[in-house]
Design a protein around this motif. Structure first.
Motif, PDB file in Angstrom:
ATOM      1  N   TYR A   1       0.835  -1.202   0.000  1.00 51.65           N
ATOM      2  CA  TYR A   1       0.000   0.000   0.000  1.00 51.65           C
ATOM      3  C   TYR A   1       0.867   1.247   0.000  1.00 51.65           C
ATOM      4  CZ  TYR A   1      -4.123  -2.733   1.470  1.00 51.65           C
ATOM      5  OH  TYR A   1      -5.164  -3.615   1.539  1.00 51.65           O
ATOM      6  N   THR A   2       0.249   2.361  -0.373  1.00 52.82           N
ATOM      7  CA  THR A   2       0.841   3.662  -0.106  1.00 52.82           C
ATOM      8  C   THR A   2       0.161   4.201   1.144  1.00 52.82           C
ATOM      9  OG1 THR A   2       1.155   4.044  -2.475  1.00 52.82           O
ATOM     10  CG2 THR A   2       1.265   5.969  -1.040  1.00 52.82           C
TER      11      THR A   2
ATOM     12  N   ASN B   1       2.607  -3.438  12.628  1.00 48.71           N
ATOM     13  CA  ASN B   1       3.225  -3.796  11.345  1.00 48.71           C
ATOM     14  C   ASN B   1       4.258  -2.746  10.921  1.00 48.71           C
ATOM     15  OD1 ASN B   1       1.795  -6.171  10.988  1.00 48.71           O
ATOM     16  ND2 ASN B   1       0.139  -5.179   9.840  1.00 48.71           N
ATOM     17  N   MET B   2       3.887  -1.476  11.070  1.00 44.90           N
ATOM     18  CA  MET B   2       4.802  -0.387  10.680  1.00 44.90           C
ATOM     19  C   MET B   2       6.093  -0.446  11.479  1.00 44.90           C
ATOM     20  SD  MET B   2       2.266   2.868  10.347  1.00 44.90           S
ATOM     21  CE  MET B   2       0.794   2.748   9.335  1.00 44.90           C
ATOM     22  N   ALA B   3       5.944  -0.770  12.770  1.00 44.75           N
ATOM     23  CA  ALA B   3       7.112  -0.793  13.654  1.00 44.75           C
ATOM     24  C   ALA B   3       8.134  -1.827  13.181  1.00 44.75           C
ATOM     25  CB  ALA B   3       6.681  -1.084  15.084  1.00 44.75           C
TER      26      ALA B   3
ATOM     27  N   GLY C   1      -5.233  -2.891   5.925  1.00 43.74           N
ATOM     28  CA  GLY C   1      -4.618  -1.560   5.791  1.00 43.74           C
ATOM     29  C   GLY C   1      -4.373  -0.935   7.150  1.00 43.74           C
ATOM     30  N   THR C   2      -4.733   0.335   7.274  1.00 43.24           N
ATOM     31  CA  THR C   2      -4.521   1.063   8.529  1.00 43.24           C
ATOM     32  C   THR C   2      -5.834   1.314   9.269  1.00 43.24           C
ATOM     33  OG1 THR C   2      -4.751   3.103   7.276  1.00 43.24           O
ATOM     34  CG2 THR C   2      -2.501   2.278   7.628  1.00 43.24           C
TER      35      THR C   2
ATOM     36  N   VAL D   1       5.772   3.825   2.008  1.00 43.85           N
ATOM     37  CA  VAL D   1       5.387   2.478   1.604  1.00 43.85           C
ATOM     38  C   VAL D   1       4.962   1.704   2.844  1.00 43.85           C
ATOM     39  CG1 VAL D   1       6.231   0.301   0.624  1.00 43.85           C
ATOM     40  CG2 VAL D   1       6.981   2.502  -0.339  1.00 43.85           C
ATOM     41  N   TYR D   2       3.792   1.081   2.773  1.00 45.13           N
ATOM     42  CA  TYR D   2       3.312   0.264   3.888  1.00 45.13           C
ATOM     43  C   TYR D   2       2.922  -1.118   3.362  1.00 45.13           C
ATOM     44  CZ  TYR D   2       0.234  -1.688   7.412  1.00 45.13           C
ATOM     45  OH  TYR D   2      -0.348  -2.537   8.317  1.00 45.13           O
ATOM     46  N   ASN D   3       3.578  -2.137   3.871  1.00 44.89           N
ATOM     47  CA  ASN D   3       3.301  -3.505   3.422  1.00 44.89           C
ATOM     48  C   ASN D   3       2.374  -4.219   4.370  1.00 44.89           C
ATOM     49  OD1 ASN D   3       5.009  -4.108   0.974  1.00 44.89           O
ATOM     50  ND2 ASN D   3       6.509  -3.158   2.345  1.00 44.89           N
TER      51      ASN D   3
END
Ligand code: ZZB
Length: 261
Positions: A3-4, A78-80, A131-132, A248-250
């Motif tokens: 994802y963006t 996830n971001m961490a 997603g978020t 970028v977020y996976n």
């Protein structure tokens, strides 16, 4: 899934969270961004609001001394582990609340034609597991978004919103040979979709809009006007990332639960 993560800076907190935010010492001097996960960065010009699930739990997570991100705890975790936060594996939580508390918050939507900001509004179909948990609204090109804002504008008292928050102007972003210059409203009409709860028809409309937009679409707005969507998409994404407006977020594989179950 890559994802963006688009950063929508909070400009003014809604009345239900204002006090909580101002009484949270750790947030002093820190800019808070709602992070919307999108697969269509090229449509950001057409953002008219931003959705949260009213019953979903959200948090504000400290990224560094200057910034914090607002998203689900699951996404922050996830971001961490994707080195998005200062310290790998750590995602310090500074506040928590349900999505309903965020309704009416004013945010800056990067690239949007609505320069004064857009409002946070409720969307019942937002999934906490994807997603978020924050979904930016592009009603010209996303059938789900168009169906939701149409419903919100019909029943503002029920949703406890101001009608005009759901009625920001919808501008054409992408031209397609089959669905004209606003694919979502076209498909909503064509498939006779009457409500955001019309799940199967909306899934169908989404698929059609994705395909047509990507393979046949031509940009009608912005720096890459007249360019094919296929070519413009990575360029808009790069521009957002280079300007510090996105990252970028996976989404880890196997954890994605699709809307259709
Ligand atoms: C802006 C946008 C503009 C989107 C458009 C779509 C379209 P997919 O394919 O199912 O992975 N989304 C993101 N997170 C969530 C969530 N937690 N719950 C519900 N919806 C979510 O879908 C990815 C898209 O689903 C994302 O891209 C986001 O909406 C939404 F013109 O961002 B999109 C035809 C679709 N058009």
């Amino acid at each position: 899934l890559e994802y963006t993560g688009v950063k929508l800076e909070v400009l003014e907190w809604g009345s239900d969270v204002k006090e909580l935010i101002s009484s949270t010492k750790e947030l002093e001097g820190i800019k808070v961004y709602m992070v919307a996960a999108t697969l269509r960065p090229e449509t950001m010009y057409g953002q008219t609001c931003c959705f949260v699930g009213p019953k979903i739990d959200y948090g504000i997570f400290k990224v560094n001394e200057k910034e914090a991100y607002l998203c689900t705890p699951r996404a922050a975790r996830n971001m961490a582990f994707q080195r998005i936060f200062e310290e790998e594996g750590k995602f310090p939580q500074l506040a928590s609340f349900q999505g309903s508390a965020l309704i009416g918050t004013l945010v800056n939507a990067p690239l949007s034609v609505h320069k004064d900001g857009v409002r946070i509004l409720p969307m019942e179909t937002v999934l906490a597991t994807k997603g978020t948990g924050v979904v930016t609204c592009v009603p010209s090109d996303s059938p789900d978004d168009y169906a939701t804002i149409t419903d919100l504008a019909k029943k503002p008292e029920y949703y406890k919103i101001q009608k005009e928050w759901a009625e920001l102007e919808i501008v054409p972003i992408i031209k397609t040979p089959t669905y004209g210059d606003m694919a979502a409203p076209f498909l909503i009409k064509e498939l006779k979709i009457a409500s955001p709860k019309d799940k199967d028809a909306l899934a169908k409309a989404k698929e059609l809009a994705y395909k047509e937009g990507f393979y046949q679409g031509i940009m009608l707005i912005g720096e890459y006007k007249d360019m094919e969507v296929q070519k413009a998409k990575p360029l808009v994404r790069e521009k957002l990332i280079n300007e510090g407006l996105a990252f970028v977020y996976n989404e880890p594989e196997g954890k994605v639960i699709s809307r259709s179950g």
